[in-house]
Motif scaffolding. Sequence first.
Motif, PDB file in Angstrom:
ATOM      1  N   LEU A  44       3.052  13.838   3.318  1.00 61.69           N
ATOM      2  CA  LEU A  44       3.177  13.760   4.781  1.00 61.69           C
ATOM      3  C   LEU A  44       2.585  12.472   5.337  1.00 61.69           C
ATOM      4  N   SER A  45       1.484  12.017   4.763  1.00 64.51           N
ATOM      5  CA  SER A  45       0.887  10.769   5.248  1.00 64.51           C
ATOM      6  C   SER A  45       1.786   9.583   4.936  1.00 64.51           C
ATOM      7  N   ALA A  46       2.444   9.604   3.778  1.00 65.58           N
ATOM      8  CA  ALA A  46       3.367   8.517   3.425  1.00 65.58           C
ATOM      9  C   ALA A  46       4.558   8.492   4.386  1.00 65.58           C
ATOM     10  N   GLN A  47       5.067   9.678   4.718  1.00 70.20           N
ATOM     11  CA  GLN A  47       6.197   9.742   5.644  1.00 70.20           C
ATOM     12  C   GLN A  47       5.782   9.310   7.053  1.00 70.20           C
ATOM     13  N   ALA A  48       4.573   9.694   7.450  1.00 68.28           N
ATOM     14  CA  ALA A  48       4.079   9.283   8.769  1.00 68.28           C
ATOM     15  C   ALA A  48       3.927   7.766   8.834  1.00 68.28           C
ATOM     16  N   ALA A  49       3.330   7.178   7.799  1.00 65.65           N
ATOM     17  CA  ALA A  49       3.123   5.726   7.776  1.00 65.65           C
ATOM     18  C   ALA A  49       4.459   4.989   7.849  1.00 65.65           C
ATOM     19  N   ALA A  50       5.468   5.536   7.170  1.00 61.10           N
ATOM     20  CA  ALA A  50       6.792   4.905   7.185  1.00 61.10           C
ATOM     21  C   ALA A  50       7.411   4.926   8.578  1.00 61.10           C
ATOM     22  N   GLN A  51       6.968   5.861   9.419  1.00 58.37           N
ATOM     23  CA  GLN A  51       7.483   5.957  10.787  1.00 58.37           C
ATOM     24  C   GLN A  51       6.590   5.228  11.797  1.00 58.37           C
ATOM     25  N   GLY A  52       5.589   4.499  11.289  1.00 58.45           N
ATOM     26  CA  GLY A  52       4.699   3.771  12.185  1.00 58.45           C
ATOM     27  C   GLY A  52       3.650   4.636  12.837  1.00 58.45           C
ATOM     28  N   ILE A  53       3.373   5.802  12.249  1.00 61.47           N
ATOM     29  CA  ILE A  53       2.384   6.739  12.788  1.00 61.47           C
ATOM     30  C   ILE A  53       1.109   6.628  11.969  1.00 61.47           C
ATOM     31  N   ARG A  54      -0.023   6.505  12.642  1.00 64.96           N
ATOM     32  CA  ARG A  54      -1.301   6.473  11.941  1.00 64.96           C
ATOM     33  C   ARG A  54      -1.653   7.873  11.467  1.00 64.96           C
ATOM     34  N   ALA A  55      -2.000   8.001  10.195  1.00 62.27           N
ATOM     35  CA  ALA A  55      -2.372   9.301   9.627  1.00 62.27           C
ATOM     36  C   ALA A  55      -3.865   9.321   9.318  1.00 62.27           C
ATOM     37  N   LEU A  56      -4.555  10.344   9.825  1.00 64.23           N
ATOM     38  CA  LEU A  56      -5.965  10.575   9.524  1.00 64.23           C
ATOM     39  C   LEU A  56      -6.064  11.841   8.686  1.00 64.23           C
ATOM     40  N   ILE A  57      -6.469  11.703   7.433  1.00 65.24           N
ATOM     41  CA  ILE A  57      -6.597  12.849   6.537  1.00 65.24           C
ATOM     42  C   ILE A  57      -8.030  13.357   6.610  1.00 65.24           C
ATOM     43  N   VAL A  58      -8.203  14.611   7.004  1.00 65.93           N
ATOM     44  CA  VAL A  58      -9.532  15.212   7.124  1.00 65.93           C
ATOM     45  C   VAL A  58      -9.745  16.126   5.928  1.00 65.93           C
ATOM     46  N   THR A  59     -10.727  15.820   5.102  1.00 64.89           N
ATOM     47  CA  THR A  59     -10.923  16.550   3.859  1.00 64.89           C
ATOM     48  C   THR A  59     -12.375  16.448   3.418  1.00 64.89           C
ATOM     49  N   GLY A  60     -12.715  17.208   2.403  1.00 65.83           N
ATOM     50  CA  GLY A  60     -14.015  17.067   1.769  1.00 65.83           C
ATOM     51  C   GLY A  60     -13.872  16.528   0.363  1.00 65.83           C
ATOM     52  N   ASP A  61     -12.653  16.105  -0.007  1.00 65.47           N
ATOM     53  CA  ASP A  61     -12.315  15.712  -1.366  1.00 65.47           C
ATOM     54  C   ASP A  61     -12.088  14.201  -1.420  1.00 65.47           C
ATOM     55  N   ARG A  62     -12.913  13.502  -2.178  1.00 64.43           N
ATOM     56  CA  ARG A  62     -12.802  12.044  -2.267  1.00 64.43           C
ATOM     57  C   ARG A  62     -11.562  11.589  -3.031  1.00 64.43           C
ATOM     58  N   ASP A  63     -10.872  12.510  -3.699  1.00 62.24           N
ATOM     59  CA  ASP A  63      -9.606  12.148  -4.335  1.00 62.24           C
ATOM     60  C   ASP A  63      -8.650  11.511  -3.332  1.00 62.24           C
ATOM     61  N   ALA A  64      -8.764  11.922  -2.070  1.00 61.86           N
ATOM     62  CA  ALA A  64      -7.842  11.433  -1.046  1.00 61.86           C
ATOM     63  C   ALA A  64      -8.013   9.941  -0.779  1.00 61.86           C
ATOM     64  N   PHE A  65      -9.102   9.327  -1.250  1.00 64.25           N
ATOM     65  CA  PHE A  65      -9.288   7.890  -1.025  1.00 64.25           C
ATOM     66  C   PHE A  65      -8.157   7.063  -1.629  1.00 64.25           C
ATOM     67  N   GLN A  66      -7.516   7.586  -2.676  1.00 67.00           N
ATOM     68  CA  GLN A  66      -6.417   6.840  -3.309  1.00 67.00           C
ATOM     69  C   GLN A  66      -5.225   6.704  -2.373  1.00 67.00           C
ATOM     70  N   LEU A  67      -5.185   7.519  -1.300  1.00 63.32           N
ATOM     71  CA  LEU A  67      -4.073   7.481  -0.351  1.00 63.32           C
ATOM     72  C   LEU A  67      -4.284   6.479   0.776  1.00 63.32           C
ATOM     73  N   VAL A  68      -5.482   5.949   0.889  1.00 55.35           N
ATOM     74  CA  VAL A  68      -5.810   5.060   2.007  1.00 55.35           C
ATOM     75  C   VAL A  68      -4.942   3.802   1.965  1.00 55.35           C
ATOM     76  N   GLY A  69      -4.446   3.426   3.137  1.00 52.13           N
ATOM     77  CA  GLY A  69      -3.614   2.229   3.262  1.00 52.13           C
ATOM     78  C   GLY A  69      -3.674   1.723   4.684  1.00 52.13           C
TER      79      GLY A  69
END
Length: 485
Positions: free
Chosen positions: A120-145
């Motif tokens: 969902l974050s990749a699709q949002a970014a492709a549409q010019g939408i800023r995505a904020l992922i709220v989590t307690g899991d540092r695995d999500a850092f690999q998605l940062v862009g």
Amino acid sequence: MTQKNPTLVLIDGHALAYRAYFGMPATFSTSAGEPTHAVYGFTNMLLAVWHEYDPDYFIVTFDRGDTFRHQMYPHYKATREKMPDDLRGQIERIEQLVRAFNMPVFTKDGYEADDLLGTLSAQAAAQGIRALIVTGDRDAFQLVGPQVNVIISGRRFADRELYDEAAVQKRYGLMPKQLIELKGLVGDTSDNIPGVKGIGEKTGVKLIQQFHTLEGVYDNLDKISKSVRAKLEAEREQAFLSRELGRIVTDVPGITLNIEAGRTRDFDLVEVANLFVELEFNTIFNRIPGAPPNKSPREVASIKPARAKQATAPDGQYYTVDTPQKLVELAAKLRQSDTLAVDVETDSTDEVRARLVGIAITHTVGEGCYIPLTHGQPAPMGGQKTLFDLVDTPPAAEPVQLDLPAVQAELAPILQDPAITKYMHNAKFDMTVLERHGLPIAPPIFDTMIASWLGNNAEGARHGLKDLVKEKLHIQMTEISELIG
């Protein structure tokens, strides 16, 4: 004037539910006994992010059982304890809550919530939408862009931090996309991902900084020290397996972002109020964006609250200690106990100016003693009339009470005894008043107001004595207005 990009908040439902479950006291429950501490904590986190970032859209993702990773590696997450029974039902309530807010909930058999966040974050970014992922899991850092940031909490959710590309690189010395290469080397004990035995984060970071990818590391084994090379050679297969186990999928089949479905203000406040009434969430209702600031959920809801366990009047034996003999007898009982509870009655809320009107004290449950000291005496200029002062008492019926020196002689040694634990509410106030009147209190002291705050320091939580007694003991303390008419 530059127009900011719309913002989508993506919530890792399971990660926040677990954090709330273990971060809130398990004493939170409805009057019918339904546990709600995880739901309450999750709601507080949701509202905190809502207020801080004011997003345009919300979406929540949840896990659904085993995934393709378990098929790749049967030991994946095998070391994790099973979900607590009382959390399972609360996750159902959390899903009910986010649906009441009209926030889309995404799940997918065979995939984790992280994979849905990645997609969902990749699709949002492709549409010019800023995505904020709220989590307690540092695995999500690999998605940062450039268009994707991660909000992750510290030990408390209030200590949350926002990670962009620069923050990830500062913390790890690697770009976000390289973190998955690092995972191939070091693994992840929390998910039981093996990595390469004997390769720690420090060594792993140096290797990825030098060779960029796992393939780069293995193509240059001749440039690596013998001891490290031997470990890499022995567990090459484990390294590549670990990378794939840790890689978040960003193209989950059948997952399509319908951004307008998650518009934040598009919800029915009455439906939300109905759920808050069921869950008995009163103090946080007004924090909902768009909720009236001066109404409770009951005033907005269309349903009536379930018949709650009625608060009862205080029971037990209560005595007025108004003669020297009664005071001596009370002091003898207090000296024999290793605990006591004490509270003061004053004529002001200013502890520096307040006059000590009386002392409530006890050494046991179900019994309370009150020592009147200055009832009926004129309040000093600016002082607050006490309960007894407000009663229209004939002049001939002056209240019987004790002199302060007599009380000091009996109680001071007890209040200063370090072998006796003193239980107080808002102890700082009472201690200041008592010390000003020759009755200093020595530790140990247990302050129930501080204990309440430590157990629940959420915005809007109530820590007053009347509120706590009603919530925890189901006892309705008598209001002054009821006593004096």
